[in-house]
Write an enzyme that holds these catalytic residues in place. Structure first.
Site, mmCIF file in Angstrom:
data_model
loop_
_atom_site.group_PDB
_atom_site.id
_atom_site.type_symbol
_atom_site.label_atom_id
_atom_site.label_comp_id
_atom_site.label_asym_id
_atom_site.label_seq_id
_atom_site.Cartn_x
_atom_site.Cartn_y
_atom_site.Cartn_z
ATOM 1 N N GLY A 288 0.872 -1.165 0.000
ATOM 2 C CA GLY A 288 0.000 0.000 0.000
ATOM 3 C C GLY A 288 0.905 1.210 0.000
ATOM 4 O O GLY A 288 2.078 1.084 0.293
ATOM 5 N N CYS A 289 0.441 2.395 -0.334
ATOM 6 C CA CYS A 289 1.400 3.465 -0.497
ATOM 7 C C CYS A 289 0.793 4.855 -0.601
ATOM 8 O O CYS A 289 -0.400 5.024 -0.682
ATOM 9 C CB CYS A 289 2.195 3.258 -1.774
ATOM 10 N N ALA A 290 1.713 5.859 -0.625
ATOM 11 C CA ALA A 290 1.362 7.235 -0.957
ATOM 12 C C ALA A 290 2.137 7.620 -2.206
ATOM 13 O O ALA A 290 3.294 7.240 -2.351
ATOM 14 C CB ALA A 290 1.765 8.155 0.184
#
Lengths: 405, 505
Positions: A17-19
């Site tokens: 998951g990430c930004a």
């Protein structure tokens, strides 16, 4: 303590998951890395300290016609081994240690070095009708798959990737990004869910001047990888992000599809949506979908793809990951969250949420002025831009407002 | 004549308390197991003729009949089992070749059962197909490696690539080749109608296409086999695609034989042979002795159909199947159908059925790998067939690399087949594998088509649920996606040929 800088390829697919955040000046105005660090830091909680990275375009103007190889090494012996390989293939016009600022927050970095190279003419002879880009791809794949402790994490012209294990803002400080001037910045904060993360596994993932930052998981990874294998791409890293970079290289550089068409192939409309398109567009979308079934990206994702001529943001066709776009004057912003944009842009003229599968495009308005004639010619040869106004109608019927330009 | 050594294979138990002497069983059994003794006013039975088709037990209004597998329990022996001994008795009586029908029934592993599917948790949302789109639309035919666009037109890009002809399937399941002759008129009609109603394709088999079925042409794939039965230009024109049948999984390397007694007026018209004559398909095509001959036939058929129809080539899965499939694709086929060793048939020598060929799981994995290694996977679609029992088998086959599957046995079971494996006797009590008008009218094509459509709908729902669980909403992303498969109880070698990881990896 595990040494996270050691070259390690996970045996199974990496999920994270990430930004993500990106900004571009369409007139090619240089910007320091200070703003992008603030933007990605705004989304601190979307990452967990196991990876952060940046891609910057336009940072090596004096060396803009050389490929800039950014390489990380486990140990000094690995550096000698890989350098032997590089000097056999390439003329090296300059090399140096990548400048860093030691920090308590970024621990155990690998040896980081960069080289400015071109492929030697006698090596090019082995590549028949292929281009120097193809030879660089081959060199990168050779080093990454075969050398013991060397890993090329950036290989484009006049651009560079800076990444490692840590929170993105700390990685940015570590690489002294405030000292670089670029017209495109993209960035990534990582939240891996099933691997410990290592320096090479952080985003952006890059090949030639493609850089990809990615939030999500590609459930079609297994077939995308095998589809690319058909065309000679070896997916050694086991990350979804890698396949996105290779797919852009295949569809845009090799098959010469415009970005809009490439995105249409990777995130096609559903069949009933497709049936509602005007006839010529329908035939095009239908053919792309039939032919590029193996390139369809399934599962939740939002990605930012950088290249020397611009930046593309797009997400999966059911919009299972966030993506916000904004524009102010000649600046285009794309990020996972609106706050990350407002952090660096006080009063954007327009802010919108990207529709599923509809790309947000940003292009250099006058590439000759910014990147020079040679790079512009190369850009034109390698990526095909739709004539202005050719794609005003959104491929998603009734959602035209989403692609505000 | 002395008493036969072969013992009855089934026991027919009749509960005298329940039996009302209505004689339904007598009328239903074409094997004449049941008879009515007028003098004793009682139904009697000859167990030795029973094939275990369960027709009488199913239709008995009072549930008085039970058909059970009879022992014959000869002295226990793992090598010389009762089946082996009975077969030798039969051959010693007649000097003939042992015959069987339907697919290989031996207790060899079905590798599908050793493959497990994936599902999403947390990092990737699973998708509910009842709420969100879930796409199974499948295109069969050659695809180019790249799409070319032209920009001359001011209105935007237009296509410079013209796509080869494609079959469009609403679900990746088609009905296997079953000829009119092997199956009844009504069974054939049920399959053809169901294919049309659900938006998929039925395959005519090698016995031609009766004129009555021409309206179903848009949903028919017609076969050109070594006997060339019923092949003329109209036959090719009326169909959606043409399939060259080289071999069949149940009997690789051998031909076929429809006995003359089955060739009635209608079949004679359809096959274009005289009434009552045997229809013999030679083992090879006598004009195909090499891959270059196959290329000629493929292009003859393309010429004849004006390049408007995909040409498929069906082969049995044999040891060298990957190389053969590669040759077929390079010879110009748009579709390659691979039939595994569990594939069904109307009649095959038992030894061939049970011992020749390889499992579809390995054949499919090897073919898909090989075509990708050679960079020609786009040039043809791959259809797998041979023993698909459920939607889970179909999902696993697609994830291994098939574009679509053919189902034969499952379709016949939907029509009422009880797998007694006696199709070659022509006495099918369910009206499927027979030409006897008294028997064929037992199968109503309205009901048959409805049951087949129900089967396709049920399996398609299940496929969508499994895909949704994996977080995939388009069949393209399942196809060849071996990341979603894991093996249990398989050796390293098996895993590596299948190209999948072990569970837990």
């Amino acid at each position: 303590m595990r040494l996270l800088h050691r070259k390690q390829f996970p045996t199974s697919k990496d999920i994270s998951g990430c930004a993500i955040s990106g900004m571009m000046s369409e007139i090619g105005a240089p910007m320091s890395g200070e703003a992008i660090i603030r933007s990605i830091a705004n989304m601190h909680d979307r990452s967990n300290g196991l990876g952060g990275g940046f891609a910057a375009y336009g940072i090596y103007p004096e060396m803009r016609d050389r490929y800039a190889l950014h390489v990380m090494y486990d140990a000094i012996d690995d550096k000698q081994e890989t350098e032997r390989l590089i000097s056999r293939w390439c003329t090296v016009y300059g090399d140096e240690t990548i400048p860093t600022r030691p920090s308590a927050l970024v621990r155990h970095p690998p040896i980081l070095h960069r080289y400015f190279v071109n492929i030697k003419p006698e090596v090019m002879e082995r590549f028949c009708d292929e281009t120097e880009d193809d030879a660089i791809v081959d060199l990168v794949m050779t080093i990454n798959n075969e050398s013991k402790g060397g890993f090329v994490f950036s290989s484009g012209k006049n651009m560079g990737v800076f990444k490692g294990v840590g929170f993105p803002e700390d990685i940015g400080e570590f690489y002294r990004l405030d000292e670089y001037q670029a017209y495109i910045w993209t960035s990534h904060g990582r939240f891996p869910t099933n691997t410990t993360g290592w320096w090479g596994g952080a985003h952006p993932f890059s090949l030639l001047d493609w850089s990809v930052v990615h939030n999500g998981e590609i459930s079609s990874y297994g077939i995308n990888k095998r589809y690319l294998d058909n065309f000679g791409y070896k997916c050694a890293l086991h990350t979804d992000t890698e396949v996105i970079a290779y797919l852009f290289d295949l569809l845009v550089r090799k098959h010469r599809l415009p970005f809009e068409a490439a995105c249409l192939a990777m995130a096609p409309p559903f069949w009933p949506q497709l049936e509602r398109l005007p006839e010529t567009r329908r035939e095009l979308a239908r053919t792309l979908r039939i032919v590029y079934g193996g390139a369809l990206l399934n599962g939740p994702f939002s990605v930012l793809v950088g290249h020397s001529g611009g930046m593309v943001g797009f997400n999966d066709r059911t919009k299972l990951r966030p993506m916000v776009g904004a524009r102010k004057g000649d600046m285009v912003y794309m990020a996972s969250e609106e706050g990350a944009i407002r952090e660096v842009c006080n009063d954007p003229e327009v802010v919108w949420h990207a529709a599923g599968g509809v790309p947000i495009m940003a292009h250099l308005k006058e590439p000759e002025k910014v990147i020079g004639a040679e790079a512009t010619a190369r850009l034109k040869a390698h990526s095909c831009k739709l004539p202005a106004g050719a794609w005003q109608e959104s491929p998603r019927a009734g959602r035209a407002a989403a692609s505000v330009q | 004549m002395s008493k036969r050594l072969v013992q009855a294979e089934f026991n027919v138990e009749r509960d005298p308390e329940r039996c009302i002497q209505c004689q339904v069983c007598v009328r239903q059994c074409s094997n004449q197991v049941h008879a009515y003794d007028e003098e004793a006013e009682q139904v009697t039975c000859d167990e030795a003729s029973c094939v275990g088709c369960q027709r009488c037990a199913t239709l008995c209004p009072t549930g008085a009949i039970t058909i059970k597998k009879a022992p014959p329990d000869f002295a226990p022996d793992n090598n010389w089992t009762s089946d082996v001994i009975q077969n030798i008795y039969r051959q010693a009586e007649t000097g003939g070749v042992l015959l069987s029908a339907m697919g290989n029934d031996t207790a060899k592993t079905s590798w599908w059962d050793n493959i497990l599917l994936n599902a999403s948790q947390v990092t990737n949302p699973s998708i509910d197909p009842l709420r969100e789109p879930m796409e199974l639309t499948t295109f069969l035919g050659a695809k180019p490696n790249a799409v070319e666009l032209s920009f001359d037109d001011q209105g935007g890009p237009s296509l410079a690539t013209k796509l080869a002809p494609q079959l469009v399937l609403s679900t990746p399941i088609m009905f296997s080749a079953m000829s009119y002759g092997a199956i009844s008129y009504n069974a054939f009609e049920s399959l053809a109608r169901a294919a049309g109603q659900y938006g998929t394709f039925a395959n005519s088999g090698e016995g031609g296409l009766h004129k009555d079925f021409w309206p179903h042409g848009p949903n028919m794939i017609v076969q050109v086999a070594s006997g060339r039965f019923g092949v003329d230009i109209d036959y090719l024109k009326v169909a959606a695609a043409v399939e060259i049948k080289i071999g069949q999984g149940a009997k690789p390397g051998i031909g076929g034989h429809l006995p003359g007694e089955k060739v009635d007026e209608r079949i004679s018209q359809t096959r274009m042979i005289p009434v009552g004559s045997d229809a013999i398909s030679p083992a090879p095509h006598h004009d195909i002795y090499s891959i270059e001959d196959l290329r000629q036939l493929i292009y003859s058929l393309k010429e004849a159909t004006r390049y408007q129809k995909p040409i498929s080539v069906k082969i049995a899965a044999v040891h060298n199947v990957a190389a053969i499939a590669s040759g077929i694709v390079r010879a110009g086929a748009d579709i390659v159908a691979i039939d595994g060793y569990k594939g069904g048939t109307g009649a095959a020598p038992t030894m061939i059925r049970n011992n020749v060929g390889i499992p579809i799981e390995f054949a499919l994995a090897a073919v898909d790998d090989r075509l990708r290694q050679e960079g020609i996977r786009n040039q043809a679609s791959v259809v797998a067939c041979g023993g698909f029992r459920s939607s889970a088998d179909v999902v696993k086959a697609i994830a291994l690399g098939a574009d679509a599957v053919y189902i034969g046995t499952a379709a016949l079971v939907a029509l009422g087949c009880h797998l007694c494996q006696k199709c070659y006797t022509g006495k099918c009590n369910w009206g499927i594998a027979t030409q006897d008008p008294y028997l064929t009218r037992r199968l109503n094509p309205d009901i048959g088509a409805r049951r087949l459509v129900n089967l396709l709908r049920g399996w398609s729902h299940e496929i969508k649920e499994m895909m949704g669980g994996m977080g995939i909403n388009a069949i393209e992303s399942l196809r060849g996606n071996r990341e979603h498969l894991r093996g249990v109880g398989l050796s390293d070698r098996e895993l590596s040929i299948l190209g999948i990881k072990a569970a837990g990896e």
